[in-house]
Write an enzyme that holds these catalytic residues in place. Structure first.
Site, PDB file in Angstrom:
ATOM      1  N   HIS A  99      19.588 -24.478 -53.000  1.00 30.13           N
ATOM      2  CA  HIS A  99      19.841 -25.885 -53.318  1.00 30.13           C
ATOM      3  C   HIS A  99      19.330 -26.838 -52.235  1.00 30.13           C
ATOM      4  O   HIS A  99      19.584 -28.036 -52.293  1.00 30.13           O
ATOM      5  CB  HIS A  99      21.339 -26.112 -53.564  1.00 30.13           C
ATOM      6  CG  HIS A  99      21.804 -25.457 -54.819  1.00 30.13           C
ATOM      7  ND1 HIS A  99      21.364 -25.868 -56.056  1.00 30.13           N
ATOM      8  CD2 HIS A  99      22.638 -24.407 -55.037  1.00 30.13           C
ATOM      9  CE1 HIS A  99      21.918 -25.102 -56.986  1.00 30.13           C
ATOM     10  NE2 HIS A  99      22.687 -24.204 -56.400  1.00 30.13           N
ATOM     11  N   HIS A 128      26.965 -18.630 -56.610  1.00 25.27           N
ATOM     12  CA  HIS A 128      27.096 -17.842 -57.844  1.00 25.27           C
ATOM     13  C   HIS A 128      27.880 -16.558 -57.573  1.00 25.27           C
ATOM     14  O   HIS A 128      28.820 -16.215 -58.285  1.00 25.27           O
ATOM     15  CB  HIS A 128      25.710 -17.462 -58.398  1.00 25.27           C
ATOM     16  CG  HIS A 128      25.003 -18.598 -59.059  1.00 25.27           C
ATOM     17  ND1 HIS A 128      23.834 -18.452 -59.757  1.00 25.27           N
ATOM     18  CD2 HIS A 128      25.301 -19.919 -59.126  1.00 25.27           C
ATOM     19  CE1 HIS A 128      23.435 -19.629 -60.229  1.00 25.27           C
ATOM     20  NE2 HIS A 128      24.300 -20.533 -59.848  1.00 25.27           N
ATOM     21  N   TYR A 184      28.084 -28.385 -53.319  1.00 23.35           N
ATOM     22  CA  TYR A 184      28.300 -26.986 -53.707  1.00 23.35           C
ATOM     23  C   TYR A 184      29.481 -26.360 -52.972  1.00 23.35           C
ATOM     24  O   TYR A 184      30.102 -25.434 -53.481  1.00 23.35           O
ATOM     25  CB  TYR A 184      27.015 -26.160 -53.573  1.00 23.35           C
ATOM     26  CG  TYR A 184      26.183 -26.324 -54.826  1.00 23.35           C
ATOM     27  CD1 TYR A 184      26.485 -25.600 -55.981  1.00 23.35           C
ATOM     28  CD2 TYR A 184      25.165 -27.265 -54.903  1.00 23.35           C
ATOM     29  CE1 TYR A 184      25.786 -25.788 -57.160  1.00 23.35           C
ATOM     30  CE2 TYR A 184      24.454 -27.465 -56.077  1.00 23.35           C
ATOM     31  CZ  TYR A 184      24.769 -26.719 -57.206  1.00 23.35           C
ATOM     32  OH  TYR A 184      24.099 -26.911 -58.371  1.00 23.35           O
ATOM     33  N   ASN A 222      29.221 -19.075 -65.429  1.00 26.19           N
ATOM     34  CA  ASN A 222      30.305 -19.620 -66.240  1.00 26.19           C
ATOM     35  C   ASN A 222      31.236 -18.526 -66.736  1.00 26.19           C
ATOM     36  O   ASN A 222      32.443 -18.733 -66.861  1.00 26.19           O
ATOM     37  CB  ASN A 222      29.751 -20.414 -67.425  1.00 26.19           C
ATOM     38  CG  ASN A 222      28.860 -21.556 -66.983  1.00 26.19           C
ATOM     39  OD1 ASN A 222      27.641 -21.463 -67.052  1.00 26.19           O
ATOM     40  ND2 ASN A 222      29.470 -22.614 -66.482  1.00 26.19           N
ATOM     41  N   ASP A 271      20.330 -41.372 -50.245  1.00 26.48           N
ATOM     42  CA  ASP A 271      19.702 -40.097 -50.533  1.00 26.48           C
ATOM     43  C   ASP A 271      19.700 -40.025 -52.058  1.00 26.48           C
ATOM     44  O   ASP A 271      20.723 -40.273 -52.705  1.00 26.48           O
ATOM     45  CB  ASP A 271      20.552 -38.959 -49.953  1.00 26.48           C
ATOM     46  CG  ASP A 271      19.903 -37.601 -50.158  1.00 26.48           C
ATOM     47  OD1 ASP A 271      19.569 -36.951 -49.168  1.00 26.48           O
ATOM     48  OD2 ASP A 271      19.752 -37.180 -51.325  1.00 26.48           O
ATOM     49  N   GLU A 289      30.243 -68.859 -54.313  1.00 27.72           N
ATOM     50  CA  GLU A 289      28.803 -69.110 -54.114  1.00 27.72           C
ATOM     51  C   GLU A 289      28.477 -69.425 -52.661  1.00 27.72           C
ATOM     52  O   GLU A 289      27.562 -70.176 -52.361  1.00 27.72           O
ATOM     53  CB  GLU A 289      28.306 -70.210 -55.067  1.00 27.72           C
ATOM     54  CG  GLU A 289      28.439 -69.781 -56.527  1.00 27.72           C
ATOM     55  CD  GLU A 289      27.824 -70.740 -57.534  1.00 27.72           C
ATOM     56  OE1 GLU A 289      27.773 -71.928 -57.238  1.00 27.72           O
ATOM     57  OE2 GLU A 289      27.404 -70.267 -58.611  1.00 27.72           O
TER      58      GLU A 289
END
Lengths: 759, 759
Positions: free
Chosen positions: A438, A211, A285, A158, A458, A689
């Site tokens: 991941h 990262h 990602y 971050n 999934d 219906e």
């Protein structure tokens, strides 16, 4: 090597005259190299600002974005800002405030350039000086969960986000600041900030991982903004460290780095992207990493055009834009491959950048304009201007998503994702490499969508991103104990153990392999793949086919999974259908209260609600989802077991969704053959219906031939039509003619499979 | 009495000159009485056909409906029709084919009139002759489930549907047929058909029930088409029978008829409709009955305008249109009161008629045009023409749904439904009579919607209408064992037994009573009601308040339930929140495997998943639904128990939805006070991954005063704002001043309740 060239390249002022390139499909924007002291230059350029100002008021999508951005920033300016002492995890006040700060600074910087109103520059300046004052006094962030704790946030990741955005803001107000002011900011804030996330955290910075991509881009962006070659080199090549520990892992269980592995920005492009532009961690990602990849590439291209970053690795960054958009369903939501939160889509802000950069630097593909139009937003920079002008000029064409196979692995030889699209059906078949930290243990799994609705799901990840109530918005323990496990997916589980023993180290060494991917015939599309390492001694070969036949309302799916082992095993094949069971054609014994299905490998999270020992006839499961009727039909063999289960056991905090599955189980066999069809055949309206075609079209499916070489499946409809599909189990690339006799009929064909209506 | 007047009224030809009435808000269409041999006259009229033909091509919504109707009918004509020997339940081939036949005949009749193309008349004629040939040979329908088996369908109800539609078709092609042909159809088909559903099935025809409404309308429509006064009398007054058994019940457990009860069409208007136009069975069945009520009324008005059917009972049929539309959520879906399938809405075809008839015969209310515009369809008759012209002329105004109380009972004195609307919130509070055989044992229950999404749900019925896989599309046994039971609703259950012992006979004798309904102050709306018969010896008083306060993003709900009994009991108050639990502020013990909560009265269908003995502090449940955050906060007393449960036990066929509940349980007490708030306070975006206001605004709620006379609740926000709500538990209509002292502060006010910010 390109990096050396770059360092040699020390000329400060070079003017390359702008060359207009007007190749229709694949032109590259050739940018004028700037004096390095000319700002803005990273994302907005001086020429871009000039062009934008000239067009304002006449480019609706840009004007609209500008107006809404101005509204947001003006509101923030009138509220005033806060730079609180860091304290919280995501979802908490200090986290969300620092996040808001960098987002607003970036926007305010842009507004300063476009609107030429000093109040925006002042706002950025004041906030930066507040950071410059406080940052040096902050210790490492107090929250201990991360393997690489930040200073502003609980993780360096971050902090890197902050710097990627703030670099842009700094570039925009660069000329508004005095040299003295710049010096203060660079010395007290930017350089130590960049050092902290790189030098002080090599376990974060020196990786091939999303990262590190953020870290590299952050350092690279501020380097370009400050003209700091040393930092730029660090961004491109990583930081030099001596004490590298190859066994170190991150919080997700991923290795920090393999020994000898290249590092830095280009290494992060080289390794995770396949030549097709598929990002090995998966689209969720890729979406996240796409922004730093492309925003840094854009800055680098703008400032060092001679490096041709967008041409790198056969233009893989541009290809990745196309790959990423192709990894979405009809609603624009990303397929759930590996860790992924449901609902993430190409409407995410980072995809606005992705699409605009892809358009501007990738040859002005008019199909991207239709995505941009749906996004209804552009970036407020040169790329966004190009898109806005393209839309204004009516250049857009529909972005048509076709069936596609996207290879995985740096060289494209580590399996692939196969996407079959037929009618409103999208089938996603996964036979990739592991996908770094991941990755899920789900080789040969699949998911099925209709009109953008998940039909066979999934599960995705066990995480509620940024929802503080749920474990601070971070990964929950169920992500490891459930979501990553094989039984959580629509694929084979042997002896109630996950593939690769559920171990990242083992899974990362292997990948599945494409056997066939052929979508030339729209009515008969075939994806077939093999996995031979998930369970040593067991070979799994799955073939998924979409068949369009006039007797069926929609295309249907044929699924053939061949399992061959040198030992006797139990095989489970789960089927995560979403919706409400209407009917089964088999009797089941519903338990009075559910039982837990197993002890480990995800089984501890499944309740067994009902089961049935089937008798070798086809089993059928008919269900209703989203006012559509579906039927799963499966060939069974005597003593196969059908288990109706539900997710949710051992879930003390209600972290899991209590959804259903049907598991087909075969016990004590070496070889096994799972054959099934999935039909979307009918509709229901709660308003009229009226139920239309509420039953399966299929009367019976049968294995009419099965040998080491060939497997043949016959499908009979209720109307009496019979068709046959034969797959050659070995040697897909055989050139000659295949010939077999089935029930006294001889079938001859060329190619790895055969399909025909036979009656 | 009106019926006698009608019979006296024997003049065959009367011309009343058309009087144009142009009262703005409430004009009644005064129709010219016709020669009875002039056709069409039921729904389409000769003048209407003339006007339609004159406007065709210039009335977009009508033209569109006409084109799509033509497309459907042309397709059917080219396919040819089938009149199969009756065999199936709903969902099956013969059922669906006969249903399609009457729908298509009605449309074809209309097309013949409007387009003046004989092929449509011929199609109807041929089909009718096929029915006339076969009908006399058919025995009673072979399927045995109904208390009143039909001949074409498994129940007389569907046979009546057939006749209501077919009468219109017959009227449209009347003049196309020779007298001889008409005689054949009337003698061989229509008269025996009408006799069968009336004379031969008085247990069906002589009721006050939606079944009988269809039967009466069917016989009345064919009577008007054939000019058969004897049949018309039967439709209006019922069939005379000698052997009436007052104990007889229908399949739903409803009584056929009370002794001495009036019967026939007007009795069916008199009894189930309250003076406000609320239909006691609830909106789902009102929607169903609305068509025969209004279509017959329309025909009757057209042919016998002097009877002023739309003025009957203070224009209750017209009021019912408004009531029905007010019983929908923001998406136009009906609130789930009594037996009701989710998703039914004012987009249902019968509502197109309802709205168009309501507009044409009810004074041209321009708000109805906005509903018709959303329906994007009109009836192809005089009423539809009026609507189409209104829309074309741009007369429509938004249909604004406000807070409203709709009384129940023929005289409006049997309780009511209170609907509080505030912001995007709609709260439906039920304190009605039982609702005939479709009633649920759910006095003082409520449901909450936000933006048309169910937040706190009413389960609805256990039935998948017309989905053959699920019990032939009929009511499932779980409708009785679960859906109707008290524990399936958000209301009090004493000693694990349903209200009124779960017995229709008892429930039908009682109703709750309004105590307060005051919505004058938009920021503070109060509905309060009492129930004193559900559990003899126990009085229940529930007050539901919506409060709009600037400190809250949205209005929130305050719920106060006071229980006073002369014996010690266990009280359960379930809370059927929809969505995913984010967090609770109390620790609970999650069971390893769920247990069944109880043995009967619906408890046998609930699993207990977790429980907690709470300590007298507020409990909070925070959850996420549809990307919105909600919090339930409840005052507890020491040793109260909180149970987290899930629907689905003893459900061998997966008929139930496995949804959650939180039950607050108090054991062994005579009196109990349940106080809680429900907030919708935040949002989440899976695209931006931003969570906004994910926590409750409320710090604490506390009962600060509680006596026989008054109950006071204090609500403190996290920002420190304190407010107080006081309700006078007795004598809501007291004129004088109330005065009490709470914590040394004196509160004085006039009226049944008090609310103020106190700090």
């Amino acid at each position: 090597m390109r990096i050396k060239n770059l360092l040699v390249f020390k000329v400060v002022i070079i003017i390359i005259f702008l060359v207009a390139v007007s190749c229709e499909n694949k032109s590259e924007v050739v940018t004028e190299a700037k004096t390095t002291s000319e700002h803005p230059k990273l994302i907005l350029t001086k020429q871009g600002v000039k062009d934008i100002r000239a067009n304002i008021g006449q480019i609706p999508i840009f004007d609209k974005t500008l107006a809404s951005t101005k509204k947001v920033v003006d509101a923030e300016i009138s509220k005033g800002f806060d730079v609180p002492v860091p304290k919280d995890y995501s979802g908490g006040y200090t986290h969300e405030t620092h996040k808001k700060n960098y987002v607003v600074m970036q926007k305010a910087g842009v507004l300063y350039q476009i609107l030429d109103d000093a109040k925006y520059a002042k706002y950025v300046k004041d906030m930066l000086f507040e950071y410059a004052k406080q940052y040096p006094t902050w210790p490492i962030h107090p929250k201990p969960r991360s393997y690489a704790r930040g200073k502003v946030f609980w993780q360096c990741l971050n902090d890197s986000n902050w710097l990627v955005y703030t670099s842009q803001a700094y570039d925009c107000i660069y000329n508004y600041l005095s040299e003295e002011e710049r010096k203060t900011l660079e010395t007290d804030l930017f350089k130590p900030f960049a050092d902290y996330i790189s030098k002080d955290n090599p376990q974060f910075f020196n990786r091939v991982h999303n990262h590190a991509t953020w870290g590299n881009a952050a350092v690279g962006m501020i380097a370009l903004a400050m003209d700091d070659d040393e930092l730029l080199d660090r961004a491109l090549n990583g930081v030099k460290v001596d004490n590298f520990n190859p066994d170190e892992k991150d919080n997700d269980g991923g290795y920090i780095r393999k020994d000898g592995q290249k590092i830095g920005f280009f290494a992060n492009v080289d390794e995770p992207f396949s030549p097709d532009g598929y990002f090995t961690e998966g689209p969720y990602y890729q979406r996240y990493a796409s922004y730093p990849f492309l925003i840094f590439a854009q800055a680098y291209q703008n400032i060092k055009p001679e490096q041709k970053v967008f041409s790198y690795k056969d233009s893989v960054l541009l290809k990745s834009v196309n790959a990423l958009l192709n990894l979405t369903n009809a609603k624009g939501e990303f397929f759930l491959l590996n860790d992924a939160q449901k609902g993430m889509s190409y409407f995410n802000a980072s995809l606005v950048s992705t699409v605009d950069i892809g358009y501007h630097f990738g040859g002005n593909n008019p199909e991207l304009l239709s995505i941009a139009k749906m996004q209804n937003e552009v970036t407020l920079d040169d790329a966004g201007l190009a898109v806005a002008l393209g839309i204004k000029e009516g250049k857009e064409k529909p972005f048509v998503k076709k069936s596609i196979e996207l290879s995985d692995g740096a060289n494209g030889d580590e399996g692939a994702v196969g996407i079959l699209r037929s009618g409103n059906i999208e089938l996603v078949f996964k036979y990739t490499a592991h996908g770094l930290s991941h990755g899920h243990f789900d080789k040969l799994s699949f998911a099925l969508f209709e009109d953008g609705t998940e039909v066979i799901q999934d599960y995705g990840m066990s995480r509620f991103v940024n929802i503080e109530q749920k474990g601070g918005g971070n990964y929950l323990k169920e992500n490891t104990t459930w979501s990553k496990q094989s039984i959580a997916h629509n694929t084979l589980v042997q002896n109630e153990k996950s593939q690769f023993k559920g171990k990242y180290d083992i899974g990362s060494k292997h990948h599945s392999n494409t056997y066939i991917f052929n979508v030339e015939n729209e009515n008969l599309q075939v994806a077939s793949a093999k996995e031979e390492n998930a369970y040593p001694g067991t070979k799994i070969h799955r073939t998924m086919v979409t068949i369009k036949d006039e007797d069926y309302v929609n295309p249907y799916v044929l699924d053939i999974m061949q399992v061959n082992s040198n030992s006797s095993n139990q095989y489970d094949l789960p089927f995560y259908f979403k919706g409400h069971i209407m009917q089964t054609n088999f009797d089941y014994n519903k338990l009075i209260t559910p039982e837990i299905l197993g002890n480990s490998d995800g089984y501890q999270h499944l309740y067994k609600e009902a089961s049935s020992v089937v008798n070798g006839e086809n089993i059928k499961l008919n269900w209703l989802l989203n006012n559509k009727f579906y039927t799963y039909s499966a060939v069974t063999f005597n003593k196969d077991e059908a288990i109706l289960g539900r997710i949710g056991a051992n879930d003390p905090d209600y972290n899991l969704r209590n959804e259903q599955t049907l598991i087909l189980r075969k016990k004590n066999v070496k070889d096994a053959l799972f054959v099934s069809t999935i039909e979307s055949h009918g509709t229901y309206s709660p308003v009229s219906e009226l139920a239309v075609n509420s039953y399966s079209n299929i009367d019976q499916i049968a294995v009419v031939y099965n040998s080491k070489e060939y497997t043949a499946v016959q499908i009979n409809t209720k109307k009496g039509k019979q068709s046959i599909f034969i797959i050659s189990n070995e040697n897909a690339s055989k050139k000659g003619k295949h010939s077999i006799e089935i029930n006294k009929n001889t079938y001859q064909w060329i190619g790895p499979y055969y399909y025909s209506v036979i009656n």
